[in-house]
Design an enzyme around this catalytic site. Structure first.
Site, short mmCIF file in Angstrom:
data_model
loop_
_atom_site.label_atom_id
_atom_site.label_comp_id
_atom_site.label_asym_id
_atom_site.label_seq_id
_atom_site.Cartn_x
_atom_site.Cartn_y
_atom_site.Cartn_z
N CYS A 94 0.78 -1.23 0.00
CA CYS A 94 0.00 0.00 0.00
C CYS A 94 0.82 1.28 0.00
O CYS A 94 0.25 2.37 0.03
CB CYS A 94 -0.90 0.00 1.23
SG CYS A 94 0.04 -0.02 2.78
N GLN A 95 2.14 1.20 -0.05
CA GLN A 95 2.94 2.40 0.10
C GLN A 95 2.52 3.51 -0.85
O GLN A 95 2.44 4.67 -0.47
CB GLN A 95 4.44 2.10 -0.11
CG GLN A 95 5.02 1.17 0.91
CD GLN A 95 5.01 -0.27 0.44
OE1 GLN A 95 4.14 -0.71 -0.28
NE2 GLN A 95 6.01 -1.02 0.88
#
Length: 160
Positions: A94-95
Site C-alpha cells: 500500500c505504500q
C-alpha cells in the site's frame, strides 16, 4: 474451509481466522519475502509450534504474479492442485496508495511493483470467484478507491 491468501506477509489472516473460531482445512499462502516465509514456516508449517495446528495444511505457493485458478484447480510453481477456495484474502502493498506517503510518491495503481499487485490480486479473485473475500488496505485517494471499488464491485468498509 479452504483459504487463498495473496500478498500474505506473515499470515495474520490465519491467526485472525483462528481467533474468530473458523477452522481452516487448507491455507494457501502467496508470499515471496524471505522473512515472511521464515515466520510462516516457524509458526504454521512446523506442527510442533503453538500455531502449527491451526490448519490441516499450510501451503506456501510463491509469487502472486505466477498464480492462476481455472476449472477448480489452483496453478502455482508448475503444479496444479484441485481445490475449491472458499475465502480469498489479500492486502496488496500500500505504500503508493497511502495518504501518509509524500505527494509525489503517492501514485496509486500506477506503481506496478507495489500497489500494482492489487491488479494481480483482483485477477485471481475473479478467477476463483469465492463465496467470501477480504481485502485490506489503507485510506487512499478517492480516485484510487473508486477504481478499486469498481473492480471489486463493493464499497469499502473502514475498520480501525
Amino acid at each position: 474451509m479452504n483459504v487463498l491468501s495473496l500478498c500474505d506477509g506473515m499470515s495474520c489472516a490465519m491467526l485472525a481466522l483462528d481467533r474468530a473460531g473458523i477452522k481452516v482445512d487448507k491455507y494457501f499462502s502467496a508470499e515471496i519475502k524471505p522473512m515472511a516465509l521464515k515466520l510462516q514456516k516457524y509458526h504454521y508449517i512446523d506442527k510442533s509450534t503453538k500455531y502449527g495446528k491451526l490448519c490441516n495444511e499450510f501451503i506456501q505457493i510463491g509469487d502472486v504474479n505466477k498464480i492462476s485458478y481455472s476449472n477448480g484447480k489452483l496453478y502455482f510453481d508448475d503444479k496444479n492442485t484441485p481445490v475449491r477456495i472458499d475465502l480469498v484474502c489479500f492486502g496488496s502493498p500500500c505504500q503508493s496508495f497511502s495518504r501518509e506517503m509524500r505527494e509525489e510518491r503517492r501514485v496509486g495503481l500506477e506503481d506496478k511493483v507495489r500497489s500494482g499487485l492489487f491488479l494481480e490480486c483482483a485477477r485471481i479473485l475473479k478467477e476463483v470467484n469465492p463465496k467470501y473475500f477480504l481485502m485490506e488496505n489503507v485510506i487512499m485517494r478517492k480516485e484510487d478507491e473508486d477504481v478499486i471499488t469498481s473492480m471489486l464491485g463493493v464499497k469499502p468498509v473502514r475498520i480501525n
